[in-house]
Design a protein around this motif. Structure first.
Motif, PDB file in Angstrom:
ATOM      1  N   ASP A 144       0.848  -1.191   0.000  1.00 29.08           N
ATOM      2  CA  ASP A 144       0.000   0.000   0.000  1.00 29.08           C
ATOM      3  C   ASP A 144       0.885   1.244   0.000  1.00 29.08           C
ATOM      4  OD1 ASP A 144      -2.570  -1.263   0.174  1.00 29.08           O
ATOM      5  OD2 ASP A 144      -2.147  -1.723   2.269  1.00 29.08           O
ATOM      6  N   ILE A 145       0.590   2.182  -0.924  1.00 27.67           N
ATOM      7  CA  ILE A 145       1.360   3.435  -0.935  1.00 27.67           C
ATOM      8  C   ILE A 145       0.462   4.658  -0.774  1.00 27.67           C
ATOM      9  CG2 ILE A 145       3.312   2.508  -2.233  1.00 27.67           C
ATOM     10  CD1 ILE A 145       2.128   3.971  -4.716  1.00 27.67           C
ATOM     11  N   GLY A 146      -0.835   4.449  -0.581  1.00 28.04           N
ATOM     12  CA  GLY A 146      -1.731   5.573  -0.325  1.00 28.04           C
ATOM     13  C   GLY A 146      -2.072   6.352  -1.579  1.00 28.04           C
ATOM     14  N   THR A 147      -2.354   7.631  -1.401  1.00 29.09           N
ATOM     15  CA  THR A 147      -2.799   8.481  -2.514  1.00 29.09           C
ATOM     16  C   THR A 147      -1.669   9.370  -3.001  1.00 29.09           C
ATOM     17  OG1 THR A 147      -3.532  10.219  -1.020  1.00 29.09           O
ATOM     18  CG2 THR A 147      -5.148   8.532  -1.606  1.00 29.09           C
ATOM     19  N   GLY A 148      -1.870   9.905  -4.203  1.00 31.42           N
ATOM     20  CA  GLY A 148      -0.885  10.820  -4.771  1.00 31.42           C
ATOM     21  C   GLY A 148      -1.399  11.433  -6.053  1.00 31.42           C
ATOM     22  N   SER A 149      -0.623  12.351  -6.608  1.00 30.57           N
ATOM     23  CA  SER A 149      -1.049  13.081  -7.801  1.00 30.57           C
ATOM     24  C   SER A 149      -1.098  12.204  -9.052  1.00 30.57           C
ATOM     25  CB  SER A 149      -0.117  14.269  -8.044  1.00 30.57           C
ATOM     26  OG  SER A 149       1.215  13.826  -8.207  1.00 30.57           O
ATOM     27  N   TRP A 150      -0.590  10.979  -8.978  1.00 31.50           N
ATOM     28  CA  TRP A 150      -0.659  10.081 -10.136  1.00 31.50           C
ATOM     29  C   TRP A 150      -2.081   9.602 -10.394  1.00 31.50           C
ATOM     30  CZ3 TRP A 150       1.934   8.960  -5.582  1.00 31.50           C
ATOM     31  CH2 TRP A 150       1.299   8.051  -4.728  1.00 31.50           C
ATOM     32  N   ASP A 151      -2.972   9.694  -9.393  1.00 35.18           N
ATOM     33  CA  ASP A 151      -4.367   9.286  -9.559  1.00 35.18           C
ATOM     34  C   ASP A 151      -5.248  10.504  -9.382  1.00 35.18           C
ATOM     35  OD1 ASP A 151      -7.089   8.371  -8.974  1.00 35.18           O
ATOM     36  OD2 ASP A 151      -6.229   6.360  -8.902  1.00 35.18           O
ATOM     37  N   LYS A 152      -5.840  10.956 -10.486  1.00 27.81           N
ATOM     38  CA  LYS A 152      -6.631  12.192 -10.456  1.00 27.81           C
ATOM     39  C   LYS A 152      -7.889  12.058  -9.600  1.00 27.81           C
ATOM     40  CE  LYS A 152      -4.668  14.184 -14.452  1.00 27.81           C
ATOM     41  NZ  LYS A 152      -3.368  14.416 -13.936  1.00 27.81           N
ATOM     42  N   GLN A 153      -8.322  10.801  -9.341  1.00 26.20           N
ATOM     43  CA  GLN A 153      -9.513  10.591  -8.521  1.00 26.20           C
ATOM     44  C   GLN A 153      -9.179  10.472  -7.038  1.00 26.20           C
ATOM     45  OE1 GLN A 153     -12.164   7.544 -10.158  1.00 26.20           O
ATOM     46  NE2 GLN A 153     -11.109   7.752 -12.117  1.00 26.20           N
ATOM     47  N   GLY A 154      -7.909  10.556  -6.680  1.00 23.74           N
ATOM     48  CA  GLY A 154      -7.504  10.521  -5.282  1.00 23.74           C
ATOM     49  C   GLY A 154      -7.683   9.183  -4.596  1.00 23.74           C
ATOM     50  N   ARG A 155      -7.657   8.094  -5.380  1.00 19.69           N
ATOM     51  CA  ARG A 155      -7.841   6.764  -4.796  1.00 19.69           C
ATOM     52  C   ARG A 155      -6.534   6.251  -4.192  1.00 19.69           C
ATOM     53  NH1 ARG A 155     -10.140   4.166 -10.224  1.00 19.69           N
ATOM     54  NH2 ARG A 155      -8.290   5.315 -10.890  1.00 19.69           N
ATOM     55  N   ASP A 156      -6.655   5.395  -3.162  1.00 18.88           N
ATOM     56  CA  ASP A 156      -5.491   4.716  -2.610  1.00 18.88           C
ATOM     57  C   ASP A 156      -4.919   3.782  -3.658  1.00 18.88           C
ATOM     58  OD1 ASP A 156      -5.419   5.833  -0.057  1.00 18.88           O
ATOM     59  OD2 ASP A 156      -6.916   4.439   0.706  1.00 18.88           O
ATOM     60  N   SER A 157      -3.593   3.665  -3.676  1.00 21.58           N
ATOM     61  CA  SER A 157      -2.930   2.812  -4.653  1.00 21.58           C
ATOM     62  C   SER A 157      -2.115   1.730  -3.968  1.00 21.58           C
ATOM     63  CB  SER A 157      -1.999   3.643  -5.544  1.00 21.58           C
ATOM     64  OG  SER A 157      -2.719   4.554  -6.318  1.00 21.58           O
ATOM     65  N   GLU A 158      -1.920   0.646  -4.697  1.00 16.62           N
ATOM     66  CA  GLU A 158      -1.042  -0.436  -4.260  1.00 16.62           C
ATOM     67  C   GLU A 158      -0.053  -0.731  -5.383  1.00 16.62           C
ATOM     68  OE1 GLU A 158      -3.449  -3.809  -3.217  1.00 16.62           O
ATOM     69  OE2 GLU A 158      -4.320  -2.813  -1.476  1.00 16.62           O
ATOM     70  N   VAL A 159       1.147  -1.149  -4.999  1.00 12.30           N
ATOM     71  CA  VAL A 159       2.168  -1.553  -5.963  1.00 12.30           C
ATOM     72  C   VAL A 159       2.225  -3.071  -5.953  1.00 12.30           C
ATOM     73  CG1 VAL A 159       4.621  -1.461  -6.538  1.00 12.30           C
ATOM     74  CG2 VAL A 159       3.478   0.581  -5.660  1.00 12.30           C
ATOM     75  N   LYS A 160       2.190  -3.671  -7.136  1.00 14.12           N
ATOM     76  CA  LYS A 160       2.160  -5.133  -7.288  1.00 14.12           C
ATOM     77  C   LYS A 160       3.591  -5.646  -7.387  1.00 14.12           C
ATOM     78  CE  LYS A 160      -0.459  -8.352 -10.232  1.00 14.12           C
ATOM     79  NZ  LYS A 160       0.472  -9.367 -10.625  1.00 14.12           N
ATOM     80  N   LEU A 161       3.994  -6.515  -6.446  1.00 15.16           N
ATOM     81  CA  LEU A 161       5.385  -6.973  -6.366  1.00 15.16           C
ATOM     82  C   LEU A 161       5.678  -8.250  -7.157  1.00 15.16           C
ATOM     83  CD1 LEU A 161       6.054  -6.522  -2.539  1.00 15.16           C
ATOM     84  CD2 LEU A 161       6.797  -5.016  -4.390  1.00 15.16           C
ATOM     85  N   ASP A 162       4.658  -9.017  -7.509  1.00 12.58           N
ATOM     86  CA  ASP A 162       4.931 -10.347  -8.057  1.00 12.58           C
ATOM     87  C   ASP A 162       5.274 -10.372  -9.543  1.00 12.58           C
ATOM     88  OD1 ASP A 162       2.386  -9.731  -8.906  1.00 12.58           O
ATOM     89  OD2 ASP A 162       1.507 -11.667  -8.391  1.00 12.58           O
ATOM     90  N   ARG A 163       5.297  -9.226 -10.203  1.00 15.65           N
ATOM     91  CA  ARG A 163       5.664  -9.159 -11.619  1.00 15.65           C
ATOM     92  C   ARG A 163       6.514  -7.924 -11.870  1.00 15.65           C
ATOM     93  NH1 ARG A 163       1.780  -8.080 -16.814  1.00 15.65           N
ATOM     94  NH2 ARG A 163       3.300  -8.687 -18.390  1.00 15.65           N
ATOM     95  N   VAL A 164       7.744  -8.124 -12.344  1.00 11.26           N
ATOM     96  CA  VAL A 164       8.650  -7.008 -12.633  1.00 11.26           C
ATOM     97  C   VAL A 164       8.723  -6.834 -14.141  1.00 11.26           C
ATOM     98  CG1 VAL A 164      10.967  -6.069 -12.325  1.00 11.26           C
ATOM     99  CG2 VAL A 164       9.972  -7.528 -10.540  1.00 11.26           C
ATOM    100  N   LEU A 165       8.356  -5.639 -14.603  1.00  9.97           N
ATOM    101  CA  LEU A 165       8.306  -5.340 -16.033  1.00  9.97           C
ATOM    102  C   LEU A 165       9.633  -4.766 -16.515  1.00  9.97           C
ATOM    103  CD1 LEU A 165       4.934  -3.429 -15.796  1.00  9.97           C
ATOM    104  CD2 LEU A 165       5.203  -5.789 -16.576  1.00  9.97           C
ATOM    105  N   GLN A 166       9.992  -5.094 -17.758  1.00 11.60           N
ATOM    106  CA  GLN A 166      11.135  -4.463 -18.415  1.00 11.60           C
ATOM    107  C   GLN A 166      10.573  -3.482 -19.437  1.00 11.60           C
ATOM    108  OE1 GLN A 166      14.799  -7.153 -18.861  1.00 11.60           O
ATOM    109  NE2 GLN A 166      13.107  -8.481 -19.458  1.00 11.60           N
TER     110      GLN A 166
END
Length: 198
Positions: A144-166
Motif C-alpha cells: 500500500d502506498i496511499g494516494t498521490g497526484s498520479w491518480d486524479k480521482q484521489g484513490r489509494d494505490s497499491e504496488v504489485k510486487l509479483d511481476r517485474v516489467l522491463q
C-alpha cells in the motif's frame, strides 16, 4: 362504397410502393473518406488506432515501440534516484503500455513505479487502485502506498510486487509523480523480501 378490406389493401399497396419504388428513397450520406486497399490502421504510441497512408502498421493493440522482451526474472538492485530531467528515473511513477502476463500481444495503458535498471531497460512495478487487502494473495504481493497526484480521482494505490516489467525509456510518458522516499522504501523492502533484491 369500398369495404374495409379494400381500404386496408389500398393502404398496404401504397405503402409498399413508397418503400420499394426506385428513386423514391434516399440513403444517408457518409462523408467519411473511403479506405483504400493497403491502408490499415496502425497503433499509435498510446495504443489507439490511427490510419496513416503509407505507414507500416504496428503490432495490433500494442503501444510499445518494439516487441516486449518479457518480464524480468532474478534479482537486481533497487534504486531511488528521481531527477527533474525529463527522463523516467527510479522512484518516479510514469505511464506506459503494460502487456498482459498471459498474452504479450495485448495489454493496457497504466501507471508503473520505476524501481531500477537492467541493461537497456528500466524495471517497473504495476500499480493498481483495487484493494487487495482481503483477497487470497499473501501480504507480500502488494504494498500500500496511499494516494498521490498520479491518480486524479484521489484513490489509494497499491504496488504489485509479483511481476517485474522491463520497459524501454521510449515507451514511457512522464505524467505521474515522484514517490517520496519513505513510501518507496516500503516497496524496496518488499522487493528485497520477495525477490532477494539488493
Amino acid at each position: 362504397m369500398a369495404s374495409t378490406s379494400e381500404h386496408i389493401f389500398k393502404f398496404l399497396r401504397s405503402l409498399a410502393g413508397a418503400l420499394f419504388s426506385p428513386g423514391k428513397t434516399s440513403q444517408p450520406r457518409n462523408n467519411a473518406p473511403k479506405s483504400r486497399p493497403g491502408n490499415k490502421p496502425s497503433a499509435s504510441s498510446n495504443g489507439r488506432a490511427t490510419s496513416r497512408p503509407g505507414a507500416r502498421p504496428s503490432p495490433p493493440t500494442s503501444g510499445l515501440s518494439a516487441p516486449y522482451p518479457g518480464d524480468f526474472r532474478g534479482a537486481a538492485t533497487v534504486s531511488y534516484s528521481p531527477k527533474p530531467d525529463g527522463a523516467a528515473d527510479p522512484g518516479e511513477i510514469v505511464w506506459t503500455w503494460v502487456p498482459y502476463e498471459e498474452d504479450h500481444s495485448q495489454g493496457k495503458d497504466r501507471p508503473v513505479l520505476i524501481v531500477g535498471k537492467s541493461g537497456k531497460y528500466l524495471l517497473a512495478l504495476m500499480m493498481t487502485s483495487k484493494n487487495h487487502s482481503d483477497d487470497r494473495r499473501g501480504d507480500n504481493d502488494y504494498v500500500d502506498i496511499g494516494t498521490g497526484s498520479w491518480d486524479k480521482q484521489g484513490r489509494d494505490s497499491e504496488v504489485k510486487l509479483d511481476r517485474v516489467l522491463q520497459v524501454s525509456a521510449a515507451d514511457m510518458r512522464r505524467e505521474g509523480a515522484v514517490l517520496d522516499k519513505k513510501r518507496f522504501g516500503a516497496v524496496a523492502t518488499g522487493l528485497q523480501r520477495r525477490h532477494g533484491w539488493k
